[in-house]
Scaffold this motif. Structure first.
Motif, mmCIF file in Angstrom:
data_model
loop_
_atom_site.group_PDB
_atom_site.id
_atom_site.type_symbol
_atom_site.label_atom_id
_atom_site.label_comp_id
_atom_site.label_asym_id
_atom_site.label_seq_id
_atom_site.Cartn_x
_atom_site.Cartn_y
_atom_site.Cartn_z
ATOM 1 N N ALA A 174 30.187 45.788 31.022
ATOM 2 C CA ALA A 174 29.358 46.665 31.855
ATOM 3 C C ALA A 174 28.572 47.547 30.895
ATOM 4 O O ALA A 174 29.174 48.324 30.139
ATOM 5 N N ASP A 175 27.275 47.358 30.887
ATOM 6 C CA ASP A 175 26.416 48.094 29.952
ATOM 7 C C ASP A 175 26.939 47.994 28.526
ATOM 8 O O ASP A 175 26.983 48.971 27.782
ATOM 9 N N GLY A 176 27.385 46.794 28.146
ATOM 10 C CA GLY A 176 27.824 46.521 26.789
ATOM 11 C C GLY A 176 29.288 46.782 26.498
ATOM 12 O O GLY A 176 29.802 46.367 25.459
ATOM 13 N N GLU A 177 29.998 47.461 27.390
ATOM 14 C CA GLU A 177 31.404 47.797 27.162
ATOM 15 C C GLU A 177 32.321 46.796 27.872
ATOM 16 O O GLU A 177 32.106 46.491 29.049
ATOM 17 N N PRO A 178 33.375 46.290 27.204
ATOM 18 C CA PRO A 178 34.298 45.361 27.858
ATOM 19 C C PRO A 178 34.863 45.979 29.138
ATOM 20 O O PRO A 178 35.315 47.124 29.131
ATOM 21 N N ALA A 179 34.811 45.203 30.233
ATOM 22 C CA ALA A 179 35.206 45.768 31.520
ATOM 23 C C ALA A 179 35.931 44.799 32.443
ATOM 24 O O ALA A 179 36.581 45.241 33.387
ATOM 25 N N ASP B 171 33.874 21.678 43.778
ATOM 26 C CA ASP B 171 34.671 22.906 43.821
ATOM 27 C C ASP B 171 34.817 23.471 42.405
ATOM 28 O O ASP B 171 35.002 22.719 41.442
ATOM 29 N N VAL B 172 34.752 24.783 42.298
ATOM 30 C CA VAL B 172 34.913 25.510 41.040
ATOM 31 C C VAL B 172 35.983 26.560 41.256
ATOM 32 O O VAL B 172 35.882 27.372 42.186
ATOM 33 N N GLY B 173 37.019 26.540 40.417
ATOM 34 C CA GLY B 173 38.068 27.541 40.516
ATOM 35 C C GLY B 173 37.685 28.794 39.752
ATOM 36 O O GLY B 173 36.943 28.738 38.769
ATOM 37 N N MET B 174 38.202 29.939 40.194
ATOM 38 C CA MET B 174 37.858 31.211 39.569
ATOM 39 C C MET B 174 39.024 32.174 39.628
ATOM 40 O O MET B 174 39.761 32.212 40.606
ATOM 41 N N HIS B 175 39.181 32.947 38.547
ATOM 42 C CA HIS B 175 40.087 34.098 38.497
ATOM 43 C C HIS B 175 39.273 35.274 37.982
ATOM 44 O O HIS B 175 38.379 35.088 37.154
ATOM 45 N N VAL B 176 39.583 36.479 38.432
ATOM 46 C CA VAL B 176 38.907 37.674 37.919
ATOM 47 C C VAL B 176 39.933 38.793 37.757
ATOM 48 O O VAL B 176 40.833 38.942 38.583
ATOM 49 N N LEU B 177 39.787 39.541 36.671
ATOM 50 C CA LEU B 177 40.631 40.699 36.404
ATOM 51 C C LEU B 177 39.725 41.824 35.928
ATOM 52 O O LEU B 177 39.059 41.692 34.897
ATOM 53 N N VAL B 178 39.678 42.899 36.693
ATOM 54 C CA VAL B 178 38.904 44.074 36.302
ATOM 55 C C VAL B 178 39.808 44.950 35.450
ATOM 56 O O VAL B 178 40.971 45.173 35.796
ATOM 57 N N ALA B 179 39.271 45.431 34.339
ATOM 58 C CA ALA B 179 40.065 46.239 33.414
ATOM 59 C C ALA B 179 40.650 47.444 34.131
ATOM 60 O O ALA B 179 39.934 48.159 34.836
ATOM 61 N N PRO B 180 41.944 47.672 33.967
ATOM 62 C CA PRO B 180 42.555 48.871 34.551
ATOM 63 C C PRO B 180 41.919 50.123 33.940
ATOM 64 O O PRO B 180 41.579 50.141 32.755
ATOM 65 N N THR B 181 41.734 51.144 34.754
ATOM 66 C CA THR B 181 41.134 52.383 34.271
ATOM 67 C C THR B 181 41.757 53.579 34.971
ATOM 68 O O THR B 181 42.223 53.458 36.102
ATOM 69 N N ASP B 182 41.743 54.703 34.296
ATOM 70 C CA ASP B 182 42.198 55.948 34.918
ATOM 71 C C ASP B 182 41.039 56.683 35.576
ATOM 72 O O ASP B 182 41.244 57.719 36.207
ATOM 73 N N ALA B 183 39.821 56.157 35.400
ATOM 74 C CA ALA B 183 38.625 56.791 35.967
ATOM 75 C C ALA B 183 37.831 55.757 36.762
ATOM 76 O O ALA B 183 36.779 55.303 36.327
ATOM 77 N N PRO B 184 38.330 55.353 37.939
ATOM 78 C CA PRO B 184 37.627 54.333 38.729
ATOM 79 C C PRO B 184 36.224 54.794 39.123
ATOM 80 O O PRO B 184 35.993 55.965 39.381
ATOM 81 N N VAL B 185 35.312 53.824 39.159
ATOM 82 C CA VAL B 185 33.930 54.064 39.588
ATOM 83 C C VAL B 185 33.757 53.380 40.941
ATOM 84 O O VAL B 185 33.978 52.167 41.056
#
Length: 177
Positions: free
Chosen positions: A59-64, A87-101
């Protein structure tokens, strides 16, 4: 905010990746107690697999976030009668954060879906989240996924779900796939 994707490098990205997959909020990722060597080996295996790809999202250059795209016919889902060509399989993991946006995770899921449908041969996206993961179920529904049924996989009871291009485009978070 600009969301970009690049190939994950298991060596370069190991510390970051391990922090994400072992975080208490990532319990459904199934790697809570993984050692650095185990995380490296898992993602090195994916890097060597022609049917499975891991991508680092920024996100804007930062790993997220982390995205995995895979061919379900070469996965634990192989042989299920619901699978179809395209068919295309997918997994997603959003980086844990203490400051959610607010809205960030929704934006990530939309970007991941756009990436899946960027391939003209992709007809549907397949996901198989843990059936107990209520948060991802809400996000999946918001981008157009429909649960087909629960399936038993080696590590979980999964909510086998599908999203067509039309379902994604018509969804609350949809795009122009």
């Amino acid at each position: 905010m600009r969301l970009t994707l690049e190939p994950l490098d298991p060596g370069r990205d190991l510390a970051l990746l391990r922090a994400w997959v072992t975080h208490p909020r990532s319990v459904f990722w199934g790697m809570q107690d993984a050692t650095p060597a185990q995380v490296h080996d898992e993602y090195a295996r994916i890097a060597d697999d022609p049917h499975h790809h891991a991508l680092l999202g920024r996100a804007d250059g930062e790993p997220a976030f982390l995205m995995e795209r895979y061919d379900p016919s070469h996965s634990p889902l192989a042989g299920l009668p619901e699978l179809r060509p395209g068919d295309v399989g997918m997994h997603v993991l959003v980086a844990p954060t203490d400051a959610p946006v607010h809205g960030f995770t929704a934006a990530v899921v939309r970007r991941v879906m756009e990436e899946c449908f960027a391939d003209p041969a992709a007809r549907r996206v397949v996901v198989e989240p843990d059936a107990r993961n209520d948060k991802i179920a809400v996000l999946n529904a918001a981008v157009g996924f429909v649960v087909a049924r629960e399936v038993e996989l080696p590590d979980k009871t999964a909510a086998l779900s599908f999203c067509s291009r039309a379902d994604f485009t018509a969804s609350a978070l949809g795009g122009t796939a």
